[in-house]
Design a protein around this motif. Sequence first.
Motif, PDB file in Angstrom:
ATOM      1  N   PRO A  33      -1.899   1.128 -26.748  1.00  0.00           N
ATOM      2  CA  PRO A  33      -1.720  -0.335 -27.463  1.00  0.00           C
ATOM      3  C   PRO A  33      -0.813  -0.948 -27.888  1.00  0.00           C
ATOM      4  CG  PRO A  33      -2.421   1.611 -28.301  1.00  0.00           C
ATOM      5  CD  PRO A  33      -2.989   2.394 -27.671  1.00  0.00           C
ATOM      6  N   LEU A  34       0.020  -0.349 -26.919  1.00  0.00           N
ATOM      7  CA  LEU A  34       1.524   0.017 -27.626  1.00  0.00           C
ATOM      8  C   LEU A  34       2.798  -0.476 -26.079  1.00  0.00           C
ATOM      9  CD1 LEU A  34       4.147  -0.700 -29.737  1.00  0.00           C
ATOM     10  CD2 LEU A  34       4.395   1.878 -29.179  1.00  0.00           C
ATOM     11  N   GLY A  35       3.017  -1.314 -25.376  1.00  0.00           N
ATOM     12  CA  GLY A  35       4.023  -1.254 -24.118  1.00  0.00           C
ATOM     13  C   GLY A  35       5.538  -2.123 -24.667  1.00  0.00           C
ATOM     14  N   LEU A  36       6.231  -2.468 -23.887  1.00  0.00           N
ATOM     15  CA  LEU A  36       7.813  -2.605 -24.091  1.00  0.00           C
ATOM     16  C   LEU A  36       7.753  -3.685 -23.683  1.00  0.00           C
ATOM     17  CD1 LEU A  36      10.439  -1.748 -24.958  1.00  0.00           C
ATOM     18  CD2 LEU A  36      10.212  -1.101 -22.375  1.00  0.00           C
ATOM     19  N   LEU A  37       8.882  -5.213 -24.425  1.00  0.00           N
ATOM     20  CA  LEU A  37       9.056  -5.604 -24.077  1.00  0.00           C
ATOM     21  C   LEU A  37      10.373  -5.720 -23.865  1.00  0.00           C
ATOM     22  CD1 LEU A  37       8.398  -9.082 -23.822  1.00  0.00           C
ATOM     23  CD2 LEU A  37       8.321  -9.055 -26.651  1.00  0.00           C
ATOM     24  N   LEU A  38      11.120  -6.841 -22.483  1.00  0.00           N
ATOM     25  CA  LEU A  38      12.737  -6.551 -22.461  1.00  0.00           C
ATOM     26  C   LEU A  38      12.618  -8.314 -21.826  1.00  0.00           C
ATOM     27  CD1 LEU A  38      13.358  -5.154 -19.074  1.00  0.00           C
ATOM     28  CD2 LEU A  38      12.368  -3.515 -20.644  1.00  0.00           C
ATOM     29  N   HIS A  39      14.358  -7.885 -21.957  1.00  0.00           N
ATOM     30  CA  HIS A  39      14.474  -8.757 -20.520  1.00  0.00           C
ATOM     31  C   HIS A  39      15.951  -8.732 -19.418  1.00  0.00           C
ATOM     32  CE1 HIS A  39      14.675 -12.776 -23.503  1.00  0.00           C
ATOM     33  NE2 HIS A  39      14.885 -11.996 -24.553  1.00  0.00           N
ATOM     34  N   CYS A  40      15.228  -8.992 -18.101  1.00  0.00           N
ATOM     35  CA  CYS A  40      15.856  -8.327 -17.027  1.00  0.00           C
ATOM     36  C   CYS A  40      15.598  -9.667 -16.807  1.00  0.00           C
ATOM     37  CB  CYS A  40      14.862  -7.936 -16.083  1.00  0.00           C
ATOM     38  SG  CYS A  40      13.312  -8.584 -15.640  1.00  0.00           S
ATOM     39  N   HIS A  41      17.104  -9.371 -14.881  1.00  0.00           N
ATOM     40  CA  HIS A  41      17.830 -10.275 -14.113  1.00  0.00           C
ATOM     41  C   HIS A  41      16.199 -10.722 -12.902  1.00  0.00           C
ATOM     42  CE1 HIS A  41      21.505  -9.901 -16.440  1.00  0.00           C
ATOM     43  NE2 HIS A  41      20.684  -8.729 -16.734  1.00  0.00           N
ATOM     44  N   HIS A  42      15.798 -10.457 -12.628  1.00  0.00           N
ATOM     45  CA  HIS A  42      15.150 -10.302 -11.522  1.00  0.00           C
ATOM     46  C   HIS A  42      13.778 -10.545 -11.810  1.00  0.00           C
ATOM     47  CE1 HIS A  42      18.284  -8.595  -9.257  1.00  0.00           C
ATOM     48  NE2 HIS A  42      18.541  -7.719  -9.791  1.00  0.00           N
ATOM     49  N   TYR A  43      12.993 -11.120 -10.634  1.00  0.00           N
ATOM     50  CA  TYR A  43      11.408 -10.874 -11.351  1.00  0.00           C
ATOM     51  C   TYR A  43      10.713 -10.896 -10.917  1.00  0.00           C
ATOM     52  CZ  TYR A  43       6.819 -12.685 -10.824  1.00  0.00           C
ATOM     53  OH  TYR A  43       5.500 -13.480 -10.755  1.00  0.00           O
ATOM     54  N   TYR A  44       9.150  -9.710 -11.481  1.00  0.00           N
ATOM     55  CA  TYR A  44       8.616  -8.372 -10.857  1.00  0.00           C
ATOM     56  C   TYR A  44       7.162  -9.504 -11.198  1.00  0.00           C
ATOM     57  CZ  TYR A  44      12.416  -5.985 -11.266  1.00  0.00           C
ATOM     58  OH  TYR A  44      13.710  -5.000 -11.238  1.00  0.00           O
ATOM     59  N   PRO A  45       6.472  -9.239 -10.464  1.00  0.00           N
ATOM     60  CA  PRO A  45       5.376  -9.963  -9.866  1.00  0.00           C
ATOM     61  C   PRO A  45       4.074  -9.335 -10.751  1.00  0.00           C
ATOM     62  CG  PRO A  45       4.999  -8.558  -8.023  1.00  0.00           C
ATOM     63  CD  PRO A  45       6.432  -8.581  -8.985  1.00  0.00           C
ATOM     64  N   SER A  46       3.259  -9.453 -11.472  1.00  0.00           N
ATOM     65  CA  SER A  46       2.576  -8.421 -12.387  1.00  0.00           C
ATOM     66  C   SER A  46       1.478  -7.642 -11.675  1.00  0.00           C
ATOM     67  CB  SER A  46       0.719  -9.386 -13.126  1.00  0.00           C
ATOM     68  OG  SER A  46       1.730 -10.990 -14.287  1.00  0.00           O
ATOM     69  N   GLY A  47       1.887  -6.464 -12.475  1.00  0.00           N
ATOM     70  CA  GLY A  47       1.151  -5.216 -11.506  1.00  0.00           C
ATOM     71  C   GLY A  47       1.642  -4.510 -10.442  1.00  0.00           C
ATOM     72  N   LYS A  48       2.694  -4.773 -10.536  1.00  0.00           N
ATOM     73  CA  LYS A  48       3.975  -3.749 -10.118  1.00  0.00           C
ATOM     74  C   LYS A  48       4.569  -2.998 -10.893  1.00  0.00           C
ATOM     75  CE  LYS A  48       7.367  -3.310  -6.927  1.00  0.00           C
ATOM     76  NZ  LYS A  48       6.835  -3.069  -6.066  1.00  0.00           N
ATOM     77  N   TRP A  49       4.635  -1.691 -10.060  1.00  0.00           N
ATOM     78  CA  TRP A  49       4.922  -0.450 -10.731  1.00  0.00           C
ATOM     79  C   TRP A  49       6.362  -0.367 -11.055  1.00  0.00           C
ATOM     80  CZ3 TRP A  49       2.402   2.404 -14.220  1.00  0.00           C
ATOM     81  CH2 TRP A  49       0.984   2.216 -14.154  1.00  0.00           C
ATOM     82  N   LEU A  50       7.105  -0.063 -12.072  1.00  0.00           N
ATOM     83  CA  LEU A  50       8.688   0.415 -12.310  1.00  0.00           C
ATOM     84  C   LEU A  50       8.637   2.106 -13.103  1.00  0.00           C
ATOM     85  CD1 LEU A  50       9.580  -3.067 -13.799  1.00  0.00           C
ATOM     86  CD2 LEU A  50      10.045  -2.461 -11.154  1.00  0.00           C
ATOM     87  N   ARG A  51       9.549   2.086 -11.774  1.00  0.00           N
ATOM     88  CA  ARG A  51      10.767   3.228 -12.952  1.00  0.00           C
ATOM     89  C   ARG A  51      11.648   2.875 -14.030  1.00  0.00           C
ATOM     90  NH1 ARG A  51       8.714   8.449 -13.892  1.00  0.00           N
ATOM     91  NH2 ARG A  51      10.763   9.939 -13.547  1.00  0.00           N
TER      92      ARG A  51
END
Length: 134
Positions: A33-51
């Motif tokens: 139920p809890l996620g993270l919202l942030l501003h970034c400089h690059h576009y990442y497509p939905s479904g992409k996994w990040l470290r």
Amino acid sequence: MIGPQCYLQHPEQIELELNPLMEAPASSTPPLPLGLLLHCHHYYPSGKWLRIQAPALTEELSFNARVVDCNPGRKGDYLLKLSFPDQEQLFRARMLEQLCQIFIYQPQGPDKDLDQRALEWIEAEAAHFPSNGL
């Protein structure tokens, strides 16, 4: 893709390092139920996994998250919504976000060390930090 119901807002004063993962982490839990919202400089497509980590604060603490949405932001940046594959990654993200809040809680000065600022933040703010059932 269904995302979290609530998002922690990452403070813009703390820069995060976002590194794409080549393989998705194993996940057997339903959406959290809890996620993270942030501003970034690059576009990442939905479904992409990040470290994700905050090297200015700690090298040891990082977490994995999946891009739920990435839309153009207000300053030529992107507004990134992230979800977590499991409780452990959500816990790690919350810990890192609390460190960010402690870091910006009070101005740095020679009379206050990080431990003292951390204790003050915990006393004043920790009870109000979103947990969404953790």
